[in-house]
Design a protein around this motif. Structure first.
Motif, mmCIF file in Angstrom:
data_model
loop_
_atom_site.group_PDB
_atom_site.id
_atom_site.type_symbol
_atom_site.label_atom_id
_atom_site.label_comp_id
_atom_site.label_asym_id
_atom_site.label_seq_id
_atom_site.Cartn_x
_atom_site.Cartn_y
_atom_site.Cartn_z
ATOM 1 N N GLN A 1 8.612 5.060 -3.864
ATOM 2 C CA GLN A 1 8.862 4.958 -2.428
ATOM 3 C C GLN A 1 7.595 4.513 -1.734
ATOM 4 O OE1 GLN A 1 10.581 8.436 -0.745
ATOM 5 N NE2 GLN A 1 10.477 7.693 1.345
ATOM 6 N N ALA A 2 7.739 3.559 -0.844
ATOM 7 C CA ALA A 2 6.588 3.031 -0.139
ATOM 8 C C ALA A 2 5.952 4.098 0.734
ATOM 9 C CB ALA A 2 7.027 1.852 0.732
ATOM 10 N N GLN A 3 4.628 4.120 0.745
ATOM 11 C CA GLN A 3 3.923 5.120 1.536
ATOM 12 C C GLN A 3 2.604 4.585 2.036
ATOM 13 O OE1 GLN A 3 2.954 8.726 -0.584
ATOM 14 N NE2 GLN A 3 2.890 9.935 1.281
ATOM 15 N N LEU A 4 2.311 4.873 3.296
ATOM 16 C CA LEU A 4 1.032 4.522 3.892
ATOM 17 C C LEU A 4 0.389 5.816 4.369
ATOM 18 C CD1 LEU A 4 2.135 1.472 6.092
ATOM 19 C CD2 LEU A 4 1.030 1.385 3.851
ATOM 20 N N VAL A 5 -0.854 6.039 3.994
ATOM 21 C CA VAL A 5 -1.554 7.267 4.357
ATOM 22 C C VAL A 5 -2.865 6.919 5.034
ATOM 23 C CG1 VAL A 5 -2.552 9.423 3.551
ATOM 24 C CG2 VAL A 5 -0.497 8.515 2.447
ATOM 25 N N GLU A 6 -2.997 7.347 6.285
ATOM 26 C CA GLU A 6 -4.215 7.103 7.038
ATOM 27 C C GLU A 6 -5.209 8.242 6.834
ATOM 28 O OE1 GLU A 6 -0.732 5.759 9.767
ATOM 29 O OE2 GLU A 6 -1.217 7.452 8.465
ATOM 30 N N CYS A 22 -6.471 3.136 5.466
ATOM 31 C CA CYS A 22 -5.044 3.278 5.190
ATOM 32 C C CYS A 22 -4.823 2.908 3.725
ATOM 33 C CB CYS A 22 -4.236 2.373 6.106
ATOM 34 S SG CYS A 22 -2.465 2.338 5.769
ATOM 35 N N ALA A 23 -4.346 3.863 2.966
ATOM 36 C CA ALA A 23 -4.072 3.630 1.546
ATOM 37 C C ALA A 23 -2.579 3.439 1.351
ATOM 38 C CB ALA A 23 -4.570 4.807 0.724
ATOM 39 N N ALA A 24 -2.234 2.345 0.693
ATOM 40 C CA ALA A 24 -0.827 2.026 0.450
ATOM 41 C C ALA A 24 -0.462 2.349 -0.984
ATOM 42 C CB ALA A 24 -0.590 0.550 0.736
ATOM 43 N N SER A 25 0.687 2.962 -1.164
ATOM 44 C CA SER A 25 1.160 3.277 -2.512
ATOM 45 C C SER A 25 2.671 3.106 -2.571
ATOM 46 C CB SER A 25 0.790 4.710 -2.898
ATOM 47 O OG SER A 25 1.418 5.626 -2.028
ATOM 48 N N GLY A 26 3.183 3.031 -3.771
ATOM 49 C CA GLY A 26 4.623 2.918 -3.933
ATOM 50 C C GLY A 26 5.104 1.489 -4.022
ATOM 51 N N ARG A 27 4.322 0.566 -3.558
ATOM 52 C CA ARG A 27 4.628 -0.854 -3.692
ATOM 53 C C ARG A 27 3.336 -1.627 -3.527
ATOM 54 N NH1 ARG A 27 8.439 -3.390 -0.721
ATOM 55 N NH2 ARG A 27 9.777 -1.552 -0.697
ATOM 56 N N THR A 28 3.356 -2.870 -3.875
ATOM 57 C CA THR A 28 2.158 -3.693 -3.732
ATOM 58 C C THR A 28 2.166 -4.365 -2.374
ATOM 59 O OG1 THR A 28 2.063 -4.126 -6.091
ATOM 60 C CG2 THR A 28 0.857 -5.610 -4.662
ATOM 61 N N TYR A 29 1.167 -4.061 -1.570
ATOM 62 C CA TYR A 29 1.101 -4.603 -0.227
ATOM 63 C C TYR A 29 0.265 -5.877 -0.156
ATOM 64 C CZ TYR A 29 3.354 -0.473 1.615
ATOM 65 O OH TYR A 29 4.265 0.504 1.894
ATOM 66 N N ARG A 30 -0.048 -6.407 -1.306
ATOM 67 C CA ARG A 30 -0.941 -7.561 -1.334
ATOM 68 C C ARG A 30 -0.423 -8.717 -0.476
ATOM 69 N NH1 ARG A 30 -1.342 -8.082 -6.801
ATOM 70 N NH2 ARG A 30 -2.723 -6.286 -6.720
ATOM 71 N N ASP A 73 -8.707 -4.648 1.494
ATOM 72 C CA ASP A 73 -9.097 -4.833 0.102
ATOM 73 C C ASP A 73 -7.805 -4.825 -0.709
ATOM 74 O OD1 ASP A 73 -9.918 -4.622 -2.546
ATOM 75 O OD2 ASP A 73 -11.596 -3.313 -2.065
ATOM 76 N N ASN A 74 -7.323 -5.994 -1.048
ATOM 77 C CA ASN A 74 -6.032 -6.088 -1.731
ATOM 78 C C ASN A 74 -6.086 -5.525 -3.147
ATOM 79 O OD1 ASN A 74 -4.714 -7.157 0.456
ATOM 80 N ND2 ASN A 74 -4.999 -9.292 -0.183
ATOM 81 N N ALA A 75 -7.226 -5.542 -3.761
ATOM 82 C CA ALA A 75 -7.347 -4.967 -5.093
ATOM 83 C C ALA A 75 -7.131 -3.451 -5.066
ATOM 84 C CB ALA A 75 -8.713 -5.286 -5.684
ATOM 85 N N LYS A 76 -7.498 -2.841 -3.945
ATOM 86 C CA LYS A 76 -7.370 -1.385 -3.808
ATOM 87 C C LYS A 76 -6.181 -0.984 -2.941
ATOM 88 C CE LYS A 76 -12.323 -0.520 -4.348
ATOM 89 N NZ LYS A 76 -13.544 0.068 -3.727
ATOM 90 N N ASN A 77 -5.458 -1.982 -2.439
ATOM 91 C CA ASN A 77 -4.304 -1.690 -1.582
ATOM 92 C C ASN A 77 -4.697 -0.852 -0.370
ATOM 93 O OD1 ASN A 77 -2.019 -3.033 -2.362
ATOM 94 N ND2 ASN A 77 -0.966 -1.241 -3.194
ATOM 95 N N THR A 78 -5.794 -1.239 0.268
ATOM 96 C CA THR A 78 -6.253 -0.499 1.440
ATOM 97 C C THR A 78 -6.542 -1.443 2.603
ATOM 98 O OG1 THR A 78 -8.563 -0.598 0.734
ATOM 99 C CG2 THR A 78 -7.301 1.336 0.063
ATOM 100 N N VAL A 79 -6.437 -0.919 3.799
ATOM 101 C CA VAL A 79 -6.842 -1.622 5.008
ATOM 102 C C VAL A 79 -7.681 -0.652 5.830
ATOM 103 C CG1 VAL A 79 -4.758 -0.986 6.278
ATOM 104 C CG2 VAL A 79 -6.072 -2.985 6.974
#
Length: 122
Positions: A1-6, A22-30, A73-79
């Motif tokens: 499940q897609a998740q964004l955590v600030e 903001c760390a993204a998990s559950g899918r690739t936000y690249r 940082d798309n490698a880390k799935n963070t903004v």
């Protein structure tokens, strides 16, 4: 499940700095555009900054231009949102958002984090 955590919110004096992440998990936000919005007490949610999937395009609200910087940082799935020269009027809950479409409009974004509180004292 897609998740964004600030993370990274807190209490700071006027003129100070904070860095939100903001760390993204559950899918690739690249391939997703990412954005930050905020909601101050008693006010509508407003756009803060956005960044395209490649990082090549950014947009800022006039109220934060020159003070805030969005990056990813798309490698880390963070903004991240670097906030400098903070003012009391920057006090709000800050939300991270993601969508395939680049936009400065909140209703465009399908995925949202829970928010992180930023409080700036005078």
């Amino acid at each position: 499940q897609a998740q964004l955590v600030e993370s990274g919110g807190g209490l700071v004096q006027a003129g100070g700095s904070l860095r939100l992440s903001c760390a993204a998990s559950g899918r690739t936000y690249r391939r997703y555009a990412m954005a930050w919005f905020r909601r101050a007490p008693g006010k509508e949610r407003e756009f803060v900054a956005a960044i395209s999937w490649s990082g090549g395009t950014t947009s800022y609200a006039d109220s934060v231009k020159g003070r805030f910087t969005i990056s990813r940082d798309n490698a880390k799935n963070t903004v991240s949102l670097q906030m400098n020269s903070l003012k009391p009027e920057d006090t709000a809950v800050y939300y991270c958002a993601a969508d395939m479409t680049y936009s400065i409009t909140a209703k465009t974004y399908d995925y949202w984090g829970q928010g992180t509180q930023v409080t700036v004292t005078s």
